[in-house]
Design an enzyme around this catalytic site. Structure first.
Site, PDB file in Angstrom:
ATOM      1  N   HIS A 120      -7.793 -20.726  21.013  1.00 36.44           N
ATOM      2  CA  HIS A 120      -6.627 -21.281  20.322  1.00 36.44           C
ATOM      3  C   HIS A 120      -5.395 -20.989  21.191  1.00 36.44           C
ATOM      4  CE1 HIS A 120      -3.486 -21.332  17.165  1.00 36.44           C
ATOM      5  NE2 HIS A 120      -4.322 -22.063  16.456  1.00 36.44           N
ATOM      6  N   ASP A 197      -9.842 -12.282  18.822  1.00 38.15           N
ATOM      7  CA  ASP A 197      -9.074 -13.083  17.879  1.00 38.15           C
ATOM      8  C   ASP A 197     -10.012 -13.407  16.714  1.00 38.15           C
ATOM      9  OD1 ASP A 197      -8.111 -15.220  16.438  1.00 38.15           O
ATOM     10  OD2 ASP A 197      -7.678 -16.491  18.167  1.00 38.15           O
ATOM     11  N   GLN A 200     -10.717 -16.883  12.669  1.00 40.90           N
ATOM     12  CA  GLN A 200     -11.692 -17.751  11.981  1.00 40.90           C
ATOM     13  C   GLN A 200     -12.941 -16.994  11.551  1.00 40.90           C
ATOM     14  OE1 GLN A 200     -11.194 -20.684  10.942  1.00 40.90           O
ATOM     15  NE2 GLN A 200      -9.345 -21.208  12.085  1.00 40.90           N
ATOM     16  N   LYS A 223      -5.822 -16.983   6.159  1.00 41.90           N
ATOM     17  CA  LYS A 223      -7.103 -17.683   6.329  1.00 41.90           C
ATOM     18  C   LYS A 223      -8.197 -17.037   5.484  1.00 41.90           C
ATOM     19  CE  LYS A 223      -5.963 -19.382  10.811  1.00 41.90           C
ATOM     20  NZ  LYS A 223      -5.745 -20.807  10.984  1.00 41.90           N
ATOM     21  N   CYS A 363      -4.739 -27.055  18.116  1.00 44.06           N
ATOM     22  CA  CYS A 363      -4.144 -25.972  18.926  1.00 44.06           C
ATOM     23  C   CYS A 363      -5.140 -25.444  19.947  1.00 44.06           C
ATOM     24  CB  CYS A 363      -3.651 -24.821  18.048  1.00 44.06           C
ATOM     25  SG  CYS A 363      -2.404 -25.306  16.889  1.00 44.06           S
TER      26      CYS A 363
END
Ligand code: PMP
Length: 407
Positions: A120, A197, A200, A223, A363
Site C-alpha cells: 500500500h 503492515d 488488512q 478496519k 493505493c
C-alpha cells in the site's frame, strides 16, 4: 452467534438507492457494531476527562479506560507488555513515525530498505522519503504468478546492507498472506529490522507478534470495527527504547527546561498531546467483540464467503480474478475486472443495486503496474456479510454486460 451477528450492525439495515445495503468494502473500512458505538457514547456520557493529568476522580476513570484499552490491544497481539503498545492515529501514522524517527537510527548512506511489489502507498512513500533523506536505496521483492510474495527472491535480495524490511501481512488488493514468520527469520539473519503492515490482517486472522517475531507491527482500528482516528504501533521494547519520539509536546514529557527536556517512559513518550481517548475505548470494545466471536470462527466464516464468491464470479463471462483462486490463499479481498468495462463503471452499476464495492488502484499503484492493470474492482468480505450479499453481487455483476452489449 455468527447467525445473529448482522443484528449488531445497525447500518446493515439501511437502504442504498432504494435497495438493501450490500456492503462489500470492509477492506477500506469496517462497519461498527452496537457494542463499539455504545462504548464510545458511554465514554463521552459518563467518563469524559483528559487522561494522565488530573488528580480528580473523573480523570482517573478516563485514564483507566484509556490504559485498559491498551492492555486489550496488548493481549490481542500477544505482546509481552503494555509498554510495547503505542496509540497512533492509523497504520499510516505508525509507518510514518517509524520511517521518520526510527529509520535514521538504523539506515544510512548506501544501505537498503526492502519492500515488496504489493505494498500500500502508506508502506512505500514514508520509506522513499527516508531513503532520499539518508541516501539509501529501496528494493522490491517480486511476486509469484498468482500474487504471493516470492520467498526465494526475498531471500536473495537480503544482504548485510538491508537495514529494514517492511511488508503487508495481508495484501489489500489480492488478499494474499505473507509468510511473516519465515520472512522475519530470514531478515533477522542479516540483522534487518522487520516491520509489518497489519492493516488488512487484524480483522481477519489471529496475530501473535511474539510467535511471528516481528520488530514492529502497525494497524488501524477502523478496519477492525473501531472508530476512525485510532491506530497502533507495536514495537519490541529494546527498539522502542532506542527510537526517538516522532512528536513532541504535552503528555510525553517528564520535565521541561528552557533549553531541553526529559521524556516519559514507554509508551507515553510517543504520545504527545491529548490522545484519541474515545477512539482507544472504541478499539478496546472492538477487540472484546472480535474475541467474543473468536478469530478462528471469523476466519472460517469469511473463508466460506470467499469460496462461494470465487466459485460464482468464475462463472461470469469475461470476468478475470487477480491473485490466487484457491480461497484458502486469500483473506477478505477479491479483486477482478470485467473485460472491456472500466472498473469505475462496474462499481457505479453495482451501486445502483445497493452493492458497494471499491474501484481504482487501491493505493497500490506499483502493484497495479505489476499486474498490468490501471485499476480493478474490489469486493471485500467481513464476517458480518452473508451468502445473500454474494447473491446480490453476482446478480448485479450479471447486469453489467447489459449496459455494454457490444463489448
Ligand atoms: N496498509 C494497507 C495494507 C491498507 O489496506 C491500508 C488501508 N487501505 C493502509 C495501510 C492504510 O491504512 P490507514 O488509511 O487506516 O492509515
Amino acid at each position: 452467534m455468527m447467525k445473529t451477528v448482522r443484528n449488531d450492525f445497525p447500518i446493515l439495515n439501511t437502504q442504498i438507492n432504494g435497495r438493501p445495503l450490500t456492503y462489500l468494502d470492509g477492506a477500506a473500512t469496517s462497519q461498527k457494531p452496537w457494542p463499539v458505538l455504545d462504548a464510545v457514547q458511554q465514554y463521552y456520557l459518563t467518563e469524559n476527562a483528559n487522561v494522565h493529568r488530573g488528580v480528580y476522580t473523573l480523570s482517573e476513570v478516563a485514564t483507566k479506560s484509556y490504559e485498559g484499552a491498551r492492555e486489550k490491544v496488548q493481549n490481542f497481539l500477544h505482546a509481552p507488555s503494555s509498554r510495547n503498545i503505542i496509540f497512533t492515529r492509523s497504520t499510516t501514522e505508525s509507518l510514518n513515525w517509524l520511517a521518520q524517527a526510527y529509520g535514521p537510527t538504523v539506515v544510512g548512506q548506501g544501505d537498503e530498505i526492502l519492500l515488496t511489489y504489493l505494498e500500500h502507498h502508506s508502506n512505500i512513500v514514508p520509506w522513499q522519503v527516508l531513503a532520499q533523506r539518508v541516501g539509501a536505496t529501496l528494493k522490491y521483492v517480486k511476486l509469484t504468478a498468482d500474487g504471493q510474495i516470492d520467498l526465494a527472491d526475498f531471500a536473495q535480495q537480503l544482504s548485510p546492507k538491508t537495514k529494514i524490511v517492511s511488508f503487508a501481512h495481508v495484501s489489500n488488493v489480492l488478499g494474499t498472506e505473507a509468510p511473516v514468520k519465515e520472512m522475519a527469520r530470514l531478515a533477522h539473519q542479516v540483522g534487518a529490522t522487520v516491520v509489518v503492515d497489519g492493516a488488512q490482517a487484524v480483522a481477519h486472522l489471529p496475530v501473535d507478534v511474539l510467535d511471528l517475531d516481528v520488530d514492529f507491527y502497525a494497524f488501524s482500528g477502523h478496519k477492525m470495527l473501531a472508530p476512525t482516528g485510532i491506530g497502533v504501533l507495536y514495537g519490541k521494547e529494546v527498539l522502542l527504547e532506542q527510537m526517538p519520539p516522532a512528536q513532541y509536546g504535552g503528555e510525553m514529557i517528564e520535565e521541561v527546561g528552557l533549553q531541553s527536556s526529559t521524556y516519559q517512559e514507554l509508551p507515553w513518550r510517543f504520545e504527545a498531546g491529548t490522545p484519541n481517548i474515545a477512539g482507544a475505548v472504541g478499539l478496546g470494545a472492538a477487540i472484546d467483540y472480535l474475541e467474543h466471536l473468536g478469530m478462528a470462527a471469523i476466519a472460517a466464516k469469511e473463508s466460506d464467503l470467499m469460496k462461494t464468491a470465487i466459485a460464482e464470479l468464475s462463472t461470469i463471462p469475461g470476468l478475470e480474478i487477480y491473485g490466487p483462486v484457491d480461497p484458502a490463499d486469500r483473506h477478505g479481498v477479491l479483486s477482478f475486472n470485467i473485460s472491456g468495462v472500466h472498473p469505475h463503471d462496474v462499481a457505479t452499476i453495482l451501486d445502483q443495486a445497493g452493492v458497494e464495492v471499491r474501484a481504482g488502484h487501491h493505493c497500490a499503484q506499483p502493484l497495479m503496474r505489476y499486474l498490468g492493470q490501471a485499476a480493478t474492482v474490489r469486493a471485500s468480505f467481513s464476517f458480518y456479510n452473508n451468502q445473500e450479499d454474494i447473491v446480490r453481487l453476482v446478480q448485479a455483476l450479471k447486469t453489467v454486460k447489459e449496459y455494454f452489449p457490444n463489448d
